[in-house]
Design a protein around this motif. Structure first.
Motif, PDB file in Angstrom:
ATOM      1  N   ALA A  53       0.807  -1.216   0.000  1.00  0.00           N
ATOM      2  CA  ALA A  53       0.000   0.000   0.000  1.00  0.00           C
ATOM      3  C   ALA A  53       0.843   1.270   0.000  1.00  0.00           C
ATOM      4  CB  ALA A  53      -0.937   0.013   1.210  1.00  0.00           C
ATOM      5  N   ALA A  54       2.159   1.141   0.116  1.00  0.00           N
ATOM      6  CA  ALA A  54       3.026   2.317   0.127  1.00  0.00           C
ATOM      7  C   ALA A  54       3.156   2.894  -1.276  1.00  0.00           C
ATOM      8  CB  ALA A  54       4.403   1.952   0.679  1.00  0.00           C
ATOM      9  N   ALA A  55       3.456   4.183  -1.345  1.00  0.00           N
ATOM     10  CA  ALA A  55       3.604   4.859  -2.629  1.00  0.00           C
ATOM     11  C   ALA A  55       4.906   4.447  -3.306  1.00  0.00           C
ATOM     12  CB  ALA A  55       3.571   6.371  -2.428  1.00  0.00           C
ATOM     13  N   THR A  56       4.903   4.485  -4.622  1.00  0.00           N
ATOM     14  CA  THR A  56       6.122   4.237  -5.394  1.00  0.00           C
ATOM     15  C   THR A  56       6.647   5.519  -6.018  1.00  0.00           C
ATOM     16  OG1 THR A  56       4.767   3.662  -7.327  1.00  0.00           O
ATOM     17  CG2 THR A  56       5.479   1.853  -5.901  1.00  0.00           C
ATOM     18  N   ASP A  57       5.871   6.592  -5.916  1.00  0.00           N
ATOM     19  CA  ASP A  57       6.252   7.884  -6.479  1.00  0.00           C
ATOM     20  C   ASP A  57       7.182   8.608  -5.506  1.00  0.00           C
ATOM     21  OD1 ASP A  57       6.494  10.290  -7.715  1.00  0.00           O
ATOM     22  OD2 ASP A  57       4.358  10.803  -7.703  1.00  0.00           O
ATOM     23  N   GLU A  58       8.406   8.848  -5.932  1.00  0.00           N
ATOM     24  CA  GLU A  58       9.385   9.501  -5.072  1.00  0.00           C
ATOM     25  C   GLU A  58       9.063  10.975  -4.830  1.00  0.00           C
ATOM     26  OE1 GLU A  58      11.746   8.122  -3.442  1.00  0.00           O
ATOM     27  OE2 GLU A  58      11.636   6.109  -4.309  1.00  0.00           O
ATOM     28  N   ALA A  59       8.040  11.501  -5.513  1.00  0.00           N
ATOM     29  CA  ALA A  59       7.663  12.896  -5.291  1.00  0.00           C
ATOM     30  C   ALA A  59       7.160  13.110  -3.866  1.00  0.00           C
ATOM     31  CB  ALA A  59       6.597  13.327  -6.300  1.00  0.00           C
TER      32      ALA A  59
ATOM     33  N   ILE B  94       7.873  10.502   1.891  1.00  0.00           N
ATOM     34  CA  ILE B  94       7.399  10.036   3.192  1.00  0.00           C
ATOM     35  C   ILE B  94       6.429   8.869   3.026  1.00  0.00           C
ATOM     36  CG2 ILE B  94       5.336  11.460   3.502  1.00  0.00           C
ATOM     37  CD1 ILE B  94       8.073  11.080   6.122  1.00  0.00           C
ATOM     38  N   LEU B  95       5.682   8.853   1.896  1.00  0.00           N
ATOM     39  CA  LEU B  95       4.698   7.794   1.664  1.00  0.00           C
ATOM     40  C   LEU B  95       5.306   6.563   1.009  1.00  0.00           C
ATOM     41  CD1 LEU B  95       1.517   9.779   0.517  1.00  0.00           C
ATOM     42  CD2 LEU B  95       2.127   8.948   2.801  1.00  0.00           C
ATOM     43  N   THR B  96       6.591   6.610   0.674  1.00  0.00           N
ATOM     44  CA  THR B  96       7.250   5.410   0.153  1.00  0.00           C
ATOM     45  C   THR B  96       7.710   4.502   1.291  1.00  0.00           C
ATOM     46  OG1 THR B  96       9.449   6.442   0.083  1.00  0.00           O
ATOM     47  CG2 THR B  96       8.047   6.671  -1.876  1.00  0.00           C
ATOM     48  N   GLY B  97       7.433   4.920   2.515  1.00  0.00           N
ATOM     49  CA  GLY B  97       7.824   4.129   3.673  1.00  0.00           C
ATOM     50  C   GLY B  97       6.629   3.584   4.429  1.00  0.00           C
TER      51      GLY B  97
ATOM     52  N   VAL C 150       2.958  -3.208  18.363  1.00  0.00           N
ATOM     53  CA  VAL C 150       3.565  -2.439  17.280  1.00  0.00           C
ATOM     54  C   VAL C 150       2.524  -2.320  16.172  1.00  0.00           C
ATOM     55  CG1 VAL C 150       4.628  -4.525  16.280  1.00  0.00           C
ATOM     56  CG2 VAL C 150       5.461  -2.264  15.624  1.00  0.00           C
ATOM     57  N   THR C 151       2.347  -1.105  15.671  1.00  0.00           N
ATOM     58  CA  THR C 151       1.376  -0.831  14.619  1.00  0.00           C
ATOM     59  C   THR C 151       2.109  -0.377  13.374  1.00  0.00           C
ATOM     60  OG1 THR C 151      -0.309  -0.185  16.238  1.00  0.00           O
ATOM     61  CG2 THR C 151      -0.642   0.527  13.966  1.00  0.00           C
ATOM     62  N   LEU C 152       1.755  -0.976  12.244  1.00  0.00           N
ATOM     63  CA  LEU C 152       2.360  -0.627  10.964  1.00  0.00           C
ATOM     64  C   LEU C 152       1.296  -0.022  10.065  1.00  0.00           C
ATOM     65  CD1 LEU C 152       3.455  -3.732  11.879  1.00  0.00           C
ATOM     66  CD2 LEU C 152       5.123  -3.154  10.126  1.00  0.00           C
ATOM     67  N   ALA C 153       1.651   1.055   9.373  1.00  0.00           N
ATOM     68  CA  ALA C 153       0.705   1.729   8.482  1.00  0.00           C
ATOM     69  C   ALA C 153       1.417   2.141   7.203  1.00  0.00           C
ATOM     70  CB  ALA C 153       0.095   2.951   9.161  1.00  0.00           C
ATOM     71  N   ALA C 154       0.734   1.946   6.077  1.00  0.00           N
ATOM     72  CA  ALA C 154       1.269   2.350   4.778  1.00  0.00           C
ATOM     73  C   ALA C 154       0.135   2.938   3.953  1.00  0.00           C
ATOM     74  CB  ALA C 154       1.896   1.165   4.048  1.00  0.00           C
ATOM     75  N   ALA C 155       0.443   3.987   3.179  1.00  0.00           N
ATOM     76  CA  ALA C 155      -0.576   4.658   2.374  1.00  0.00           C
ATOM     77  C   ALA C 155       0.077   5.285   1.155  1.00  0.00           C
ATOM     78  CB  ALA C 155      -1.297   5.728   3.194  1.00  0.00           C
ATOM     79  N   ASP C 156      -0.713   5.432   0.092  1.00  0.00           N
ATOM     80  CA  ASP C 156      -0.193   6.087  -1.110  1.00  0.00           C
ATOM     81  C   ASP C 156      -1.118   7.188  -1.622  1.00  0.00           C
ATOM     82  OD1 ASP C 156      -2.301   4.686  -2.169  1.00  0.00           O
ATOM     83  OD2 ASP C 156      -1.120   3.494  -3.584  1.00  0.00           O
ATOM     84  N   GLY C 157      -2.097   7.578  -0.810  1.00  0.00           N
ATOM     85  CA  GLY C 157      -3.049   8.600  -1.227  1.00  0.00           C
ATOM     86  C   GLY C 157      -4.331   8.031  -1.791  1.00  0.00           C
TER      87      GLY C 157
END
Length: 236
Positions: free
Chosen positions: A4-10, A13-16, A26-33
Motif C-alpha cells: 500500500a506504500a507509494a512508489t512515487d518519489e515525489a 514520506i509515503l514510500t515508507g 507495534v502498529t504498521l501503516a502504509a498509504a499512497d493517497g
C-alpha cells in the motif's frame, strides 16, 4: 503492508511504512493517497517509551521475505541518531536507513461510521476481481460493486462488474451477508486484488457509507488489520 506504500518519489514520506511502538504492541501503516493499510501485532515485551520510525517499503518487503519461515521473534533496534533500523533474525541481520519526516495521521482517514456491511468469501471475491480485471484494463481499472439486500428466502448479493469497449461486460454474482442499505460503489480493481491476496481469513467484510466515501475492508474474525480504499468516480 508494504504493497500500500507509494512508489512515487515525489512524496518520499509515503514510500515508507510507519512503524509505531507503544506499550505491548507495534502498529504498521502504509498509504499512497489512494489506499491505506494498518496492522497491529503484539510485542513479546512492552517498550519503555513509545516511539515511531518510517522504514522504506522495500526494506519491509525484504524483511517479510527473509523471515517468512522464522518462528522466533525479530529483535528490532533503532540507532541512537534515529537514522537506521536493524532487524536481527536467527541467521541474518537486515539494516535499513530510515526516512526522515512526519507520517500523516492515518487515523483521520479511517471512516468511523458505516451504512452498509457486506460479508463475502475472500477467495470468491478475489476470483471475481481477477476476472473483472481483464475487462477493466481499458476502463481505468474500474470495477463496480452493486450490493443488494437479502430476503427471508434468499441471501444478499454482491454483484461485481466491469466493462470493456472491446471485450464486453463481465458480471459475477456472489452470495453475501448484507446489513444496512443497498449501495453501488466503484473501486480500482488492482487495489482490491492486492489486499485480498494477503488476507488469510475465509471471509472478508466491506464497510461502506456512500458511493463517494472510502470503503473499508476487514478480515472477518481478526481485529488487527484494516484496509481503506478510495472509491472511483463512475462518470455518470
Amino acid at each position: 503492508m508494504a504493497f500500500a506504500a507509494a512508489t512515487d518519489e515525489a512524496r518520499p514520506i509515503l514510500t515508507g511504512v510507519l512503524v509505531q511502538f507503544e506499550e505491548d504492541r507495534v502498529t504498521l501503516a502504509a498509504a499512497d493517497g489512494y489506499r491505506l493499510s494498518v496492522r497491529s501485532v503484539p510485542l513479546p515485551e512492552p517498550v519503555g517509551e513509545p516511539f515511531s520510525v518510517i522504514v522504506p517499503a522495500r526494506a519491509m518487503v525484504e524483511l517479510g521475505r527473509i523471515c517468512a519461515d522464522q518462528e522466533e521473534p525479530v529483535l528490532t533496534t533503532v540507532t541512537p541518531d534515529h537514522n537506521r533500523i536493524l532487524f536481527q533474525l536467527t541467521d541474518v541481520v537486515l539494516v535499513s536507513q530510515l526516512i526522515p519526516g512526519n507520517f500523516p495521521d492515518y487515523r483521520q482517514i479511517i471512516p468511523r461510521d458505516r451504512n452498509t456491511r457486506t460479508v463475502v468469501g475472500t477467495a470468491d471475491l478475489l476470483k471475481a476481481c481477477r476476472t473483472a480485471q481483464i475487462f477493466a484494463r481499458d476502463g481505468a481499472h474500474i470495477v463496480q460493486f452493486h450490493v443488494h439486500l437479502g430476503t427471508d428466502l434468499e441471501p444478499g448479493r454482491l454483484v461485481v462488474s466491469a466493462t470493456s469497449a472491446e471485450t464486453g461486460d463481465d458480471v459475477t454474482q456472489l452470495d453475501a451477508s448484507v446489513e444496512g442499505e443497498p449501495i453501488e460503489i466503484a473501486f480500482n480493481v488492482k487495489y482490491l486484488i492486492d489486499v485480498l491476496s494477503v488476507l488469510g481469513t475465509p471471509q472478508v467484510a466491506l464497510d461502506t457509507t456512500s458511493s463517494s466515501s472510502p470503503g473499508v475492508l476487514r478480515p472477518v474474525g481478526e481485529e488487527d488489520f484494516i484496509h481503506v480504499v478510495m472509491p472511483m468516480h463512475l462518470g455518470r
